[in-house]
Design a protein around this motif. Structure first.
Motif, PDB file in Angstrom:
ATOM      1  N   ALA A  84      -7.237  -5.952   5.417  1.00  0.00           N
ATOM      2  CA  ALA A  84      -5.907  -6.249   4.859  1.00  0.00           C
ATOM      3  C   ALA A  84      -4.992  -5.038   4.867  1.00  0.00           C
ATOM      4  CB  ALA A  84      -6.048  -6.790   3.441  1.00  0.00           C
ATOM      5  N   ILE A  85      -5.557  -3.854   4.594  1.00  0.00           N
ATOM      6  CA  ILE A  85      -4.745  -2.639   4.489  1.00  0.00           C
ATOM      7  C   ILE A  85      -4.972  -1.787   5.731  1.00  0.00           C
ATOM      8  CG2 ILE A  85      -4.141  -0.646   3.079  1.00  0.00           C
ATOM      9  CD1 ILE A  85      -3.614  -3.269   1.706  1.00  0.00           C
ATOM     10  N   SER A  86      -4.132  -1.995   6.740  1.00  0.00           N
ATOM     11  CA  SER A  86      -4.169  -1.169   7.940  1.00  0.00           C
ATOM     12  C   SER A  86      -3.291   0.061   7.731  1.00  0.00           C
ATOM     13  CB  SER A  86      -3.674  -1.967   9.143  1.00  0.00           C
ATOM     14  OG  SER A  86      -2.327  -2.363   8.946  1.00  0.00           O
ATOM     15  N   SER A  87      -3.225   0.904   8.737  1.00  0.00           N
ATOM     16  CA  SER A  87      -2.349   2.084   8.643  1.00  0.00           C
ATOM     17  C   SER A  87      -0.896   1.661   8.452  1.00  0.00           C
ATOM     18  CB  SER A  87      -2.490   2.938   9.910  1.00  0.00           C
ATOM     19  OG  SER A  87      -3.794   3.446  10.027  1.00  0.00           O
ATOM     20  N   PHE A  88      -0.486   0.645   9.182  1.00  0.00           N
ATOM     21  CA  PHE A  88       0.903   0.175   9.074  1.00  0.00           C
ATOM     22  C   PHE A  88       1.163  -0.432   7.703  1.00  0.00           C
ATOM     23  CE2 PHE A  88       4.344  -2.876   9.668  1.00  0.00           C
ATOM     24  CZ  PHE A  88       5.278  -2.090  10.311  1.00  0.00           C
ATOM     25  N   THR A  89       0.226  -1.245   7.207  1.00  0.00           N
ATOM     26  CA  THR A  89       0.405  -1.865   5.891  1.00  0.00           C
ATOM     27  C   THR A  89       0.455  -0.813   4.790  1.00  0.00           C
ATOM     28  OG1 THR A  89      -0.829  -3.780   6.692  1.00  0.00           O
ATOM     29  CG2 THR A  89      -0.475  -3.615   4.331  1.00  0.00           C
ATOM     30  N   ALA A  90      -0.428   0.186   4.886  1.00  0.00           N
ATOM     31  CA  ALA A  90      -0.430   1.246   3.879  1.00  0.00           C
ATOM     32  C   ALA A  90       0.889   2.011   3.885  1.00  0.00           C
ATOM     33  CB  ALA A  90      -1.594   2.204   4.139  1.00  0.00           C
ATOM     34  N   ALA A  91       1.407   2.334   5.072  1.00  0.00           N
ATOM     35  CA  ALA A  91       2.680   3.046   5.158  1.00  0.00           C
ATOM     36  C   ALA A  91       3.821   2.184   4.642  1.00  0.00           C
ATOM     37  CB  ALA A  91       2.941   3.465   6.606  1.00  0.00           C
ATOM     38  N   MET A  92       3.801   0.901   4.968  1.00  0.00           N
ATOM     39  CA  MET A  92       4.872   0.005   4.543  1.00  0.00           C
ATOM     40  C   MET A  92       4.878  -0.171   3.027  1.00  0.00           C
ATOM     41  SD  MET A  92       5.715  -3.761   6.070  1.00  0.00           S
ATOM     42  CE  MET A  92       4.158  -4.438   5.486  1.00  0.00           C
ATOM     43  N   LEU A  93       3.683  -0.347   2.435  1.00  0.00           N
ATOM     44  CA  LEU A  93       3.618  -0.519   0.982  1.00  0.00           C
ATOM     45  C   LEU A  93       3.954   0.776   0.253  1.00  0.00           C
ATOM     46  CD1 LEU A  93       0.398  -2.707   0.636  1.00  0.00           C
ATOM     47  CD2 LEU A  93       2.757  -3.417   0.219  1.00  0.00           C
ATOM     48  N   GLY A  94       3.375   1.886   0.714  1.00  0.00           N
ATOM     49  CA  GLY A  94       3.623   3.155   0.042  1.00  0.00           C
ATOM     50  C   GLY A  94       5.084   3.558   0.079  1.00  0.00           C
ATOM     51  N   TYR A 143      11.355  10.253   6.466  1.00  0.00           N
ATOM     52  CA  TYR A 143      10.141  10.162   5.648  1.00  0.00           C
ATOM     53  C   TYR A 143       9.011   9.448   6.376  1.00  0.00           C
ATOM     54  CZ  TYR A 143      11.781  11.939   1.148  1.00  0.00           C
ATOM     55  OH  TYR A 143      12.225  12.738   0.134  1.00  0.00           O
ATOM     56  N   THR A 144       9.358   8.600   7.352  1.00  0.00           N
ATOM     57  CA  THR A 144       8.299   7.897   8.084  1.00  0.00           C
ATOM     58  C   THR A 144       7.361   8.866   8.790  1.00  0.00           C
ATOM     59  OG1 THR A 144       9.785   7.662  10.000  1.00  0.00           O
ATOM     60  CG2 THR A 144       9.675   5.810   8.437  1.00  0.00           C
ATOM     61  N   SER A 145       7.803  10.112   9.008  1.00  0.00           N
ATOM     62  CA  SER A 145       6.915  11.089   9.637  1.00  0.00           C
ATOM     63  C   SER A 145       5.693  11.382   8.772  1.00  0.00           C
ATOM     64  CB  SER A 145       7.676  12.389   9.919  1.00  0.00           C
ATOM     65  OG  SER A 145       8.159  12.967   8.713  1.00  0.00           O
ATOM     66  N   ILE A 146       5.803  11.135   7.451  1.00  0.00           N
ATOM     67  CA  ILE A 146       4.659  11.343   6.563  1.00  0.00           C
ATOM     68  C   ILE A 146       3.539  10.352   6.876  1.00  0.00           C
ATOM     69  CG2 ILE A 146       3.938  11.472   4.143  1.00  0.00           C
ATOM     70  CD1 ILE A 146       6.760  12.101   3.381  1.00  0.00           C
ATOM     71  N   ALA A 147       3.914   9.205   7.462  1.00  0.00           N
ATOM     72  CA  ALA A 147       2.909   8.194   7.768  1.00  0.00           C
ATOM     73  C   ALA A 147       1.887   8.671   8.792  1.00  0.00           C
ATOM     74  CB  ALA A 147       3.584   6.917   8.266  1.00  0.00           C
ATOM     75  N   SER A 148       2.130   9.810   9.410  1.00  0.00           N
ATOM     76  CA  SER A 148       1.146  10.350  10.357  1.00  0.00           C
ATOM     77  C   SER A 148      -0.162  10.701   9.655  1.00  0.00           C
ATOM     78  CB  SER A 148       1.709  11.582  11.069  1.00  0.00           C
ATOM     79  OG  SER A 148       2.018  12.617  10.144  1.00  0.00           O
ATOM     80  N   VAL A 149      -0.126  10.921   8.328  1.00  0.00           N
ATOM     81  CA  VAL A 149      -1.358  11.274   7.610  1.00  0.00           C
ATOM     82  C   VAL A 149      -2.313  10.088   7.509  1.00  0.00           C
ATOM     83  CG1 VAL A 149      -0.170  13.032   6.263  1.00  0.00           C
ATOM     84  CG2 VAL A 149      -0.414  10.736   5.321  1.00  0.00           C
ATOM     85  N   VAL A 150      -1.804   8.861   7.684  1.00  0.00           N
ATOM     86  CA  VAL A 150      -2.679   7.681   7.687  1.00  0.00           C
ATOM     87  C   VAL A 150      -2.859   7.159   9.115  1.00  0.00           C
ATOM     88  CG1 VAL A 150      -2.164   7.027   5.317  1.00  0.00           C
ATOM     89  CG2 VAL A 150      -0.701   6.174   7.152  1.00  0.00           C
ATOM     90  N   ALA A 151      -2.637   8.047  10.090  1.00  0.00           N
ATOM     91  CA  ALA A 151      -2.905   7.751  11.510  1.00  0.00           C
ATOM     92  C   ALA A 151      -2.043   6.620  12.049  1.00  0.00           C
ATOM     93  CB  ALA A 151      -4.385   7.436  11.717  1.00  0.00           C
ATOM     94  N   MET A 171       6.240  11.099  14.940  1.00  0.00           N
ATOM     95  CA  MET A 171       5.599  12.382  14.710  1.00  0.00           C
ATOM     96  C   MET A 171       4.136  12.355  15.126  1.00  0.00           C
ATOM     97  SD  MET A 171       6.504  15.312  13.807  1.00  0.00           S
ATOM     98  CE  MET A 171       5.539  16.811  13.798  1.00  0.00           C
ATOM     99  N   HIS A 172       3.450  11.273  14.809  1.00  0.00           N
ATOM    100  CA  HIS A 172       2.040  11.182  15.201  1.00  0.00           C
ATOM    101  C   HIS A 172       1.905  11.104  16.721  1.00  0.00           C
ATOM    102  CE1 HIS A 172      -2.002   9.390  15.696  1.00  0.00           C
ATOM    103  NE2 HIS A 172      -2.277  10.047  14.577  1.00  0.00           N
ATOM    104  N   SER A 173       2.881  10.486  17.382  1.00  0.00           N
ATOM    105  CA  SER A 173       2.832  10.379  18.841  1.00  0.00           C
ATOM    106  C   SER A 173       2.933  11.748  19.505  1.00  0.00           C
ATOM    107  CB  SER A 173       3.958   9.463  19.330  1.00  0.00           C
ATOM    108  OG  SER A 173       3.813   8.157  18.812  1.00  0.00           O
TER     109      SER A 173
END
Length: 300
Positions: free
Chosen positions: A156-166, A231-239, A244-246
């Motif tokens: 249920a909680i993928s990298s995208f879901t975690a970034a979107m919720l957080g 701020y979306t660049s912070i989402a690189s920490v959850v892969a 930024m992750h690219s």
């Protein structure tokens, strides 16, 4: 300063002022400042053109690289979804704060306090590791009752879901205060006048309150949107494979760190410039009535 302007300011006749020449204040420090800025800009331009460390050929090669473009698309998608969640949550929380009900006000205060008081990085990592607290996420009767639907938290909680919720819930706390401030900026007398004309509460909000509140809501919301894009660049920490992750994925393989960071910076600048232009157009749209009223009131 002209002789006519000096006479208006002092009230003296032209003949009295004609005896002395009115001098402009010295501009020494202004020219010193201009010289310092000019030298600084010249040095920056010189470095950009001559410093081999920038590696502009590599920068231009990766600007349209498929991996980078996928990261740009993911950044835009995440930004849009996060702002939709943030605005929706912000509206609900703002209305709860203005409801007058003590329980709703306390819940809204607690939400804003928690999500503004904890770092967004902590919130992202928390959502990403939610499975440590709840191995399975289900829908059913609480407090040990039967579950109608249950799926593993890791699914249920993928990298995208975690970034979107957080990011979305964190943004909702800030948008709640922005929306509440915008609604409070509308004079209460306007609402009373609308009720006196027989408008329903929905009509009053849609026709009277919201258009005036938007003048106070749009500028800070535009700033939040631009800030969220970065701020979306912070989402690189959850892969999450955003921009930024690219670029991190590429330079971890090629060791071309500086050129790839410049690529990311250029893409962020392009997207922020477009958003700034859109914000300016939206602000101009909502400020038309205010400018017309101000111009009319300024007429003799």
């Amino acid at each position: 300063m002209s002789l006519h302007l000096a006479r208006k300011r002092t009230g003296w006749p032209d003949a009295a002022l004609g005896a002395a020449e009115v001098m402009d204040p010295p501009r020494t420090w202004r020219w010193v400042g201009v010289a310092v800025v000019a030298v600084g800009l010249a040095w920056i331009l010189y470095q950009l053109l001559t410093n081999p460390g920038f590696q502009w050929d590599i920068v231009f090669r990766y600007m349209l690289d498929p991996t980078v473009l996928r990261g740009v698309a993911m950044t835009i998608q995440l930004t849009v979804l996060v702002m939709v969640i943030g605005i929706a949550v912000g509206i609900v929380v703002a209305l709860m704060r203005m409801s007058g009900d003590p329980l709703l006000i306390a819940c809204a205060h607690a939400f804003v306090w928690f999500f503004r008081g904890t770092p967004v990085l902590v919130q992202l990592v928390f959502w990403y590791n939610l499975g440590a607290l709840f191995p399975d996420i289900g829908l059913g009767i609480p407090f040990g009752g039967p579950k109608f639907l249950e799926i593993p938290a890791t699914v249920a909680i993928s990298s995208f879901t975690a970034a979107m919720l957080g990011l979305g819930l964190n943004e909702g706390a800030y948008m709640a205060e922005i929306i509440r401030a915008g609604l409070l900026s509308v004079d209460h007398g306007q609402t009373e006048a609308s009720k006196a004309l027989g408008h329903s509460p929905a009509q009053t909000f849609r026709v009277i309150v919201l258009p005036q509140a938007m003048k106070a809501i749009v500028p800070p919301t535009g700033n939040q949107l631009i800030g969220m894009l970065k701020y979306t660049s912070i989402a690189s920490v959850v892969a999450l494979h955003e921009l930024m992750h690219s670029v991190e994925t590429i330079y971890s393989r090629t060791y071309e760190t500086m050129p790839l960071l410049i690529v990311a910076a250029l893409w962020y600048l392009i997207m922020v410039s477009i958003l700034s232009l859109l914000q300016s157009l939206i602000e101009r749209h909502y400020m038309r009535g205010w400018r017309a009223d101000a111009h009319a009131s300024a007429q003799p």
